[in-house]
Design an enzyme around this catalytic site. Structure first.
Site, PDB file in Angstrom:
ATOM      1  N   GLU A 277      -5.774 -13.008   3.832  1.00  0.00           N
ATOM      2  CA  GLU A 277      -5.656 -11.550   3.924  1.00  0.00           C
ATOM      3  C   GLU A 277      -5.846 -10.871   2.568  1.00  0.00           C
ATOM      4  OE1 GLU A 277      -2.398 -11.355   7.549  1.00  0.00           O
ATOM      5  OE2 GLU A 277      -1.671 -11.056   5.513  1.00  0.00           O
ATOM      6  N   PRO A 278      -6.979 -11.081   1.900  1.00  0.00           N
ATOM      7  CA  PRO A 278      -7.130 -10.497   0.573  1.00  0.00           C
ATOM      8  C   PRO A 278      -7.336  -8.985   0.623  1.00  0.00           C
ATOM      9  CG  PRO A 278      -9.180 -11.536   1.245  1.00  0.00           C
ATOM     10  CD  PRO A 278      -8.166 -11.844   2.326  1.00  0.00           C
ATOM     11  N   GLY A 279      -6.721  -8.281  -0.292  1.00  0.00           N
ATOM     12  CA  GLY A 279      -6.985  -6.858  -0.491  1.00  0.00           C
ATOM     13  C   GLY A 279      -7.543  -6.680  -1.892  1.00  0.00           C
ATOM     14  N   ARG A 316      -0.487   3.458 -10.052  1.00  0.00           N
ATOM     15  CA  ARG A 316       0.010   2.113 -10.347  1.00  0.00           C
ATOM     16  C   ARG A 316       0.684   1.986 -11.715  1.00  0.00           C
ATOM     17  NH1 ARG A 316      -2.545  -1.927 -10.761  1.00  0.00           N
ATOM     18  NH2 ARG A 316      -1.162  -3.316  -9.629  1.00  0.00           N
ATOM     19  N   TYR A 320       4.490   0.804 -11.172  1.00  0.00           N
ATOM     20  CA  TYR A 320       4.786  -0.619 -11.432  1.00  0.00           C
ATOM     21  C   TYR A 320       4.671  -0.968 -12.908  1.00  0.00           C
ATOM     22  CZ  TYR A 320       2.937  -0.611  -6.603  1.00  0.00           C
ATOM     23  OH  TYR A 320       2.642  -0.327  -5.295  1.00  0.00           O
ATOM     24  N   CYS A 348       3.160  17.394 -14.011  1.00  0.00           N
ATOM     25  CA  CYS A 348       4.446  17.733 -14.631  1.00  0.00           C
ATOM     26  C   CYS A 348       5.478  16.633 -14.425  1.00  0.00           C
ATOM     27  CB  CYS A 348       4.947  19.039 -14.071  1.00  0.00           C
ATOM     28  SG  CYS A 348       3.939  20.390 -14.651  1.00  0.00           S
ATOM     29  N   GLU A 349       5.240  15.483 -15.006  1.00  0.00           N
ATOM     30  CA  GLU A 349       6.155  14.341 -14.956  1.00  0.00           C
ATOM     31  C   GLU A 349       5.928  13.555 -16.234  1.00  0.00           C
ATOM     32  OE1 GLU A 349       8.155  13.136 -12.366  1.00  0.00           O
ATOM     33  OE2 GLU A 349       7.546  14.686 -10.939  1.00  0.00           O
ATOM     34  N   TYR A 377      -5.480  -0.038  -4.129  1.00  0.00           N
ATOM     35  CA  TYR A 377      -4.178   0.619  -4.268  1.00  0.00           C
ATOM     36  C   TYR A 377      -4.216   1.791  -5.243  1.00  0.00           C
ATOM     37  CZ  TYR A 377      -2.939  -3.754  -2.014  1.00  0.00           C
ATOM     38  OH  TYR A 377      -2.895  -4.829  -1.164  1.00  0.00           O
TER      39      TYR A 377
HETATM   40  N1  LLP Z   1      -1.127  -9.286   3.642  1.00  0.00           N
HETATM   41  C1  LLP Z   1       0.072  -8.692   3.658  1.00  0.00           C
HETATM   42  C2  LLP Z   1       1.008  -9.017   4.726  1.00  0.00           C
HETATM   43  C3  LLP Z   1       0.414  -7.775   2.639  1.00  0.00           C
HETATM   44  O1  LLP Z   1       1.616  -7.212   2.662  1.00  0.00           O
HETATM   45  C4  LLP Z   1      -0.516  -7.489   1.613  1.00  0.00           C
HETATM   46  C5  LLP Z   1      -0.197  -6.535   0.557  1.00  0.00           C
HETATM   47  C6  LLP Z   1      -1.770  -8.117   1.650  1.00  0.00           C
HETATM   48  C7  LLP Z   1      -2.039  -9.021   2.669  1.00  0.00           C
HETATM   49  C8  LLP Z   1      -2.825  -7.895   0.592  1.00  0.00           C
HETATM   50  O2  LLP Z   1      -2.394  -8.297  -0.658  1.00  0.00           O
HETATM   51  P1  LLP Z   1      -3.391  -8.321  -1.919  1.00  0.00           P
HETATM   52  O3  LLP Z   1      -4.431  -9.387  -1.655  1.00  0.00           O
HETATM   53  O4  LLP Z   1      -4.008  -6.977  -2.006  1.00  0.00           O
HETATM   54  O5  LLP Z   1      -2.517  -8.608  -3.061  1.00  0.00           O
HETATM   55  N2  LLP Z   1       0.578  -1.299  -4.050  1.00  0.00           N
HETATM   56  C9  LLP Z   1       0.744  -2.552  -4.757  1.00  0.00           C
HETATM   57  C10 LLP Z   1       0.371  -3.735  -3.901  1.00  0.00           C
HETATM   58  C11 LLP Z   1       1.135  -3.796  -2.602  1.00  0.00           C
HETATM   59  C12 LLP Z   1       0.701  -4.951  -1.749  1.00  0.00           C
HETATM   60  C13 LLP Z   1       1.301  -4.866  -0.394  1.00  0.00           C
HETATM   61  N3  LLP Z   1       0.937  -5.924   0.481  1.00  0.00           N
HETATM   62  C14 LLP Z   1      -0.084  -2.506  -6.022  1.00  0.00           C
HETATM   63  O6  LLP Z   1      -0.716  -1.499  -6.293  1.00  0.00           O
HETATM   64  O7  LLP Z   1      -0.064  -3.444  -6.802  1.00  0.00           O
END
Ligand code: LLP
Length: 429
Positions: A277-279, A316, A320, A348-349, A377
């Site tokens: 499940e890559p994002g 981000r 974080y 304004c932060e 993200y």
């Molecule tokens: N699968 C599940 C169940 C997840 O919760 C996530 C991300 C992914 C896959 C994808 O993960 P990735 O490959 O993108 O790392 N907003 C944060 C990241 C939150 C990720 C949430 N879950 C940031 O900007 O770093």
């Protein structure tokens, strides 16, 4: 090959095109600039790594939900990972094959689950109440749900606590102590549920593949236990989470191939179909947020570069303390001294910063400045705080042309929300 390069004369380019030239030809600032070929290359890296395995690449669309990008990934053969009914609707709208889609989440609503059941997407069960809702959804839809158990393996992903998800006290998934309860519940509902696999997701920005190995060993062990009870399950979903080189130090980080090779033998040994499940690792490095410098100022011991982009477009760093690499798009004039700057926006932060303590040449007002690795993200987490409307998105195509892939949100869009106000009936009194 990477899309963003520096030309010999010092200009930042995207697929060979000067970013400065793009800036001069678009009407709004800041804006997001992507490389379409880089998206293709990132997908191909996963596809090549998975050769010889039965697999589904489920792109986590929360990372970036631009419809044009989704359609492009779908055409390449990608599936989709969804965490809300609207993400599911968007994936269907983009033409994704529902049988290559996975619905995740710790708070899925009944109506969202009904849609998932109707469309036949995989559902990851997250809790006891979630299972109740999935059973109800299956009855309403008149369809059996293909179910994966989201097991929380308690492996430390060694990342910022906000992006760790698989530790013992996390809100996500079920603990292994409850595994038997879930198996019994599934057995009791043969008309509603078909258990097809097990899922885990450890966290995000992971830079060590051993962590995936540790989790896969545990997961395969759970799969053995589940199969021993007569369930015929075929899928291991090891989630997403692979990190990228945000620091641009040239450090060698694990690639998709390193990740897949880590678990390959385990997956083959159990004859499993692997879901990933890559994002971030598919989309982050395909994009920059392109900004104009508004001005430079000094306060106390601090020097600031103030740009037109902000935490509203890219949160981000504020949220974080994330590092995203920053550079100017054009060579600086000879003699412009290097200083240490905080790069901040107009919001304004005091938390409105894109980078802290960055060594940069002093830029002229109007200079172009980019924040790298903004594909994941960033736009999907953008807000309209201070009425900074969401920026437009462009990509550079294979032939070097630039296309707009999302309009800028406008002030008029904001006013439109108030056009249809109706008075609520008078409750009480
Ligand atoms: N699968 C599940 C169940 C997840 O919760 C996530 C991300 C992914 C896959 C994808 O993960 P990735 O490959 O993108 O790392 N907003 C944060 C990241 C939150 C990720 C949430 N879950 C940031 O900007 O770093």
């Amino acid at each position: 090959k990477h899309c963003f390069t520096k030309s010999e004369d010092g200009y930042l380019c995207c697929e060979g095109l000067r970013v400065e030239d793009v800036m001069n030809n678009v009407e709004k600032s800041p804006f997001y600039l992507y490389s379409k070929p880089q998206i293709t290359r990132n997908f191909q890296a996963y596809r090549d790594a998975l050769e010889g395995l039965d697999s589904i690449i489920g792109y986590a669309i929360k990372a970036n939900n631009n419809l044009k990008i989704l359609e492009h990934l779908r055409k390449l053969g990608c599936g989709a990972v969804l965490v809300s009914g609207n993400e599911l609707r968007l994936a269907l709208h983009a033409g994704f094959d529902p049988t290559r889609c996975i619905f995740n989440g710790n708070g899925k609503l009944l109506k969202e689950l009904v849609l998932a059941a109707q469309e036949g997407v995989f559902v990851n069960v997250d809790s006891e109440f979630d299972l109740d809702n999935i059973i109800s959804a299956a009855r309403i839809a008149g369809k059996k749900v293909n179910l994966l158990l989201r097991i929380n393996p308690d492996v430390d992903p060694q990342v910022h606590p906000y992006v760790a998800t698989g530790n013992k006290n996390s809100k996500f998934g079920i603990r292994n102590e409850k595994l038997q309860w879930f198996l019994d519940a599934v057995k009791a509902h043969p008309n509603e549920l078909k258990l097809v696999g097990a899922h885990c997701h450890l966290g995000s920005t992971i830079t060590k593949v051993d962590i995936f190995w540790d989790a896969a060993v545990l997961m395969v062990n759970y799969i053995d236990q589940i199969r021993a009870q007569g369930f015929k399950i075929d899928y291991l979903n090891i989630g997403g989470g692979l990190g990228i080189d945000y620091y641009h130090t040239g450090a060698v980080l694990p690639s998709p191939r390193d990740l897949i090779d880590t678990v390959r033998e385990l997956v083959l040994s159990r004859d499993l179909n692997l879901i990933i499940e890559p994002g971030r690792s598919l989309i982050a490095n395909t994009c920059c947020l392109v900004n104009h410098v508004t001005g430079v100022k000094t306060n106390g011991t601090k020097k600031f570069i103030v740009i037109d982009g902000s935490m509203a477009e890219l949160i981000r760093p504020s949220l974080y303390d994330a590092y995203q690499h920053i550079e100017l798009v054009s060579p600086s004039s000879p003699g412009a001294g290097i200083s240490t700057f905080d790069v901040v926006g107009p919001v304004c932060e005091s938390a409105d910063f894109l980078g802290k303590d960055r060594e940069l040449p002093t830029p002229a007002s109007g200079a172009g400045l980019v924040v790298h690795d903004a594909g994941a993200y960033c736009m999907s987490m953008a807000s309209t705080y201070n009425l900074k409307m969401r920026p437009p998105e462009y990509w550079v195509e294979e032939d070097g042309s630039v296309a707009k892939i999302r309009h800028a949100e406008t002030f008029e869009d904001h006013i439109r929300y108030f056009e249809v106000l109706v008075e609520l009936p008078n409750y009480g009194n």
